[in-house]
Write a protein that holds these residues in place. Structure first.
Motif, PDB file in Angstrom:
ATOM      1  N   ILE A  53      24.016  20.247  50.889  1.00  0.00           N
ATOM      2  CA  ILE A  53      23.403  19.594  49.724  1.00  0.00           C
ATOM      3  C   ILE A  53      24.042  18.224  49.544  1.00  0.00           C
ATOM      4  O   ILE A  53      25.249  18.137  49.282  1.00  0.00           O
ATOM      5  CB  ILE A  53      23.633  20.414  48.441  1.00  0.00           C
ATOM      6  CG1 ILE A  53      23.185  21.872  48.607  1.00  0.00           C
ATOM      7  CG2 ILE A  53      22.889  19.766  47.257  1.00  0.00           C
ATOM      8  CD1 ILE A  53      23.649  22.791  47.468  1.00  0.00           C
ATOM      9  N   VAL A  54      23.228  17.165  49.731  1.00  0.00           N
ATOM     10  CA  VAL A  54      23.738  15.820  49.468  1.00  0.00           C
ATOM     11  C   VAL A  54      23.152  15.318  48.156  1.00  0.00           C
ATOM     12  O   VAL A  54      22.025  15.676  47.793  1.00  0.00           O
ATOM     13  CB  VAL A  54      23.389  14.814  50.597  1.00  0.00           C
ATOM     14  CG1 VAL A  54      24.042  15.210  51.907  1.00  0.00           C
ATOM     15  CG2 VAL A  54      21.891  14.674  50.775  1.00  0.00           C
ATOM     16  N   HIS A  55      23.896  14.504  47.443  1.00  0.00           N
ATOM     17  CA  HIS A  55      23.381  13.897  46.216  1.00  0.00           C
ATOM     18  C   HIS A  55      22.529  12.683  46.583  1.00  0.00           C
ATOM     19  O   HIS A  55      22.971  11.808  47.345  1.00  0.00           O
ATOM     20  CB  HIS A  55      24.533  13.512  45.287  1.00  0.00           C
ATOM     21  CG  HIS A  55      24.857  14.592  44.302  1.00  0.00           C
ATOM     22  ND1 HIS A  55      24.361  14.611  43.028  1.00  0.00           N
ATOM     23  CD2 HIS A  55      25.586  15.730  44.443  1.00  0.00           C
ATOM     24  CE1 HIS A  55      24.782  15.688  42.386  1.00  0.00           C
ATOM     25  NE2 HIS A  55      25.510  16.395  43.223  1.00  0.00           N
ATOM     26  N   GLU A  56      21.343  12.639  46.022  1.00  0.00           N
ATOM     27  CA  GLU A  56      20.455  11.490  46.276  1.00  0.00           C
ATOM     28  C   GLU A  56      21.170  10.193  45.917  1.00  0.00           C
ATOM     29  O   GLU A  56      21.038   9.187  46.615  1.00  0.00           O
ATOM     30  CB  GLU A  56      19.185  11.631  45.421  1.00  0.00           C
ATOM     31  CG  GLU A  56      18.101  10.605  45.730  1.00  0.00           C
ATOM     32  CD  GLU A  56      18.368   9.263  45.067  1.00  0.00           C
ATOM     33  OE1 GLU A  56      19.033   9.240  44.012  1.00  0.00           O
ATOM     34  OE2 GLU A  56      17.943   8.234  45.634  1.00  0.00           O
ATOM     35  N   GLU A  57      22.005  10.260  44.907  1.00  0.00           N
ATOM     36  CA  GLU A  57      22.686   9.050  44.411  1.00  0.00           C
ATOM     37  C   GLU A  57      23.716   8.498  45.405  1.00  0.00           C
ATOM     38  O   GLU A  57      24.194   7.383  45.264  1.00  0.00           O
ATOM     39  CB  GLU A  57      23.371   9.367  43.075  1.00  0.00           C
ATOM     40  CG  GLU A  57      22.431   9.905  41.977  1.00  0.00           C
ATOM     41  CD  GLU A  57      22.235  11.414  42.025  1.00  0.00           C
ATOM     42  OE1 GLU A  57      22.811  12.074  42.916  1.00  0.00           O
ATOM     43  OE2 GLU A  57      21.471  11.919  41.180  1.00  0.00           O
ATOM     44  N   THR A  58      24.071   9.304  46.412  1.00  0.00           N
ATOM     45  CA  THR A  58      25.095   8.854  47.383  1.00  0.00           C
ATOM     46  C   THR A  58      24.488   8.525  48.735  1.00  0.00           C
ATOM     47  O   THR A  58      25.209   8.121  49.660  1.00  0.00           O
ATOM     48  CB  THR A  58      26.139   9.973  47.608  1.00  0.00           C
ATOM     49  OG1 THR A  58      25.490  11.087  48.277  1.00  0.00           O
ATOM     50  CG2 THR A  58      26.757  10.444  46.314  1.00  0.00           C
ATOM     51  N   ALA A  59      23.179   8.733  48.885  1.00  0.00           N
ATOM     52  CA  ALA A  59      22.553   8.599  50.223  1.00  0.00           C
ATOM     53  C   ALA A  59      21.707   7.329  50.272  1.00  0.00           C
ATOM     54  O   ALA A  59      20.539   7.315  49.866  1.00  0.00           O
ATOM     55  CB  ALA A  59      21.699   9.823  50.515  1.00  0.00           C
ATOM     56  N   THR A  60      22.301   6.265  50.815  1.00  0.00           N
ATOM     57  CA  THR A  60      21.563   5.007  50.936  1.00  0.00           C
ATOM     58  C   THR A  60      20.293   5.204  51.769  1.00  0.00           C
ATOM     59  O   THR A  60      19.237   4.658  51.460  1.00  0.00           O
ATOM     60  CB  THR A  60      22.463   3.940  51.622  1.00  0.00           C
ATOM     61  OG1 THR A  60      23.700   3.898  50.922  1.00  0.00           O
ATOM     62  CG2 THR A  60      21.782   2.582  51.613  1.00  0.00           C
ATOM     63  N   HIS A  61      20.450   5.982  52.868  1.00  0.00           N
ATOM     64  CA  HIS A  61      19.295   6.253  53.748  1.00  0.00           C
ATOM     65  C   HIS A  61      19.041   7.758  53.741  1.00  0.00           C
ATOM     66  O   HIS A  61      19.358   8.479  54.711  1.00  0.00           O
ATOM     67  CB  HIS A  61      19.602   5.756  55.165  1.00  0.00           C
ATOM     68  CG  HIS A  61      19.947   4.293  55.203  1.00  0.00           C
ATOM     69  ND1 HIS A  61      18.990   3.319  55.009  1.00  0.00           N
ATOM     70  CD2 HIS A  61      21.136   3.643  55.357  1.00  0.00           C
ATOM     71  CE1 HIS A  61      19.570   2.119  55.070  1.00  0.00           C
ATOM     72  NE2 HIS A  61      20.874   2.299  55.269  1.00  0.00           N
TER      73      HIS A  61
END
Ligand code: DX5
Length: 228
Positions: A92-100
């Motif tokens: 689970i990645v946070h959308e706020e941390t994923a530039t791409h």
């Protein structure tokens, strides 16, 4: 791993006794949880600092149930392979941390894990509408991330409902998870709104009947609210 609307209980190990994390995972499996969530915090994206992939790897062989890594970290691309190698089926990645974000989710899939994205309370669901084809799960945060034991943000329920409607436009089932302040008092609102994967930490660990009773109560309340 279920890929349907069934209610699933996924505890956060944040309140567990880290000095015996292996035994704590065994106790959670015996309590009947569907999977275990590891809250990975870097002290940058969120104020708290927890643990890395080596700790997750150290308990992987203690139980059979799936692991998921909730990456509350900056630059998640740097550590995703380590958490997959540590035995996490879901990342689970946070959308706020994923530039791409599209590239990050594609890479999780290419590495053989199941991609998921988390949205903080302020983040609109429009941010994920173009990556549904890559997603196995969406996590709608019902607290601001970084700590256990916070109050459930009930104004997230319309967002959960709107997210379920968005996910239902995809050509495959996408789980909808909620995390933060989930208890006997709040689970019904979240499940009725469309959440089918329920994260609980502090309420579950403080349940007077123990973990098994807490898992059973949360599951039954969630199923009743979801009409299951
Ligand atoms: C947020 C954490 C917590 C934890 C669950 O930073 O992800 O939500 O998992 O905490 P409780 O269930 O204690 O609110």
């Amino acid at each position: 791993m279920s890929s349907d609307s069934r209610i699933q209980i996924a505890p956060s190990v944040l309140p567990a006794d880290f000095s015996k994390l292996g035994d704590e995972c065994i106790a959670l499996e015996e309590a009947g949880v569907d999977r275990i969530q590891f809250d990975i915090m870097d002290g940058r994206f969120v104020p708290n600092l927890t643990f890395g992939a080596a700790v997750v790897a150290s308990v992987r062989d203690k139980v059979k149930i799936p692991f998921e890594a909730h990456l509350m970290i900056e630059e998640p691309d740097l550590l995703i392979p380590e958490f997959i190698d540590a035995g996490c089926e879901i990342i689970i990645v946070h959308e706020e941390t994923a530039t791409h974000l599209h590239r990050t989710l594609s890479r999780i899939k290419d590495l053989g894990a199941r991609p998921a994205v988390a949205l903080n309370p302020h983040t609109p669901i429009s941010r994920i509408e173009h990556v549904l084809d890559l997603l196995d799960m969406v996590l709608i945060m019902t607290v601001n991330p970084g700590f256990g034991g916070q109050a459930y943000i009930s104004t997230m329920e319309p967002k959960v409902e709107a997210t379920r409607a968005l996910l239902d436009t995809a050509d495959h089932w996408i789980d909808l998870e909620v995390d933060g302040g989930i208890s006997d008092k709040t689970v019904s609102g979240a499940a009725a709104a469309g959440a089918n994967v329920l994260i609980s930490g502090s309420w579950l660990y403080k349940h007077p009947g123990g973990l098994g009773a807490g898992v059973k109560e949360l599951r039954e309340l969630g199923q009743a609210a979801a009409g299951q």
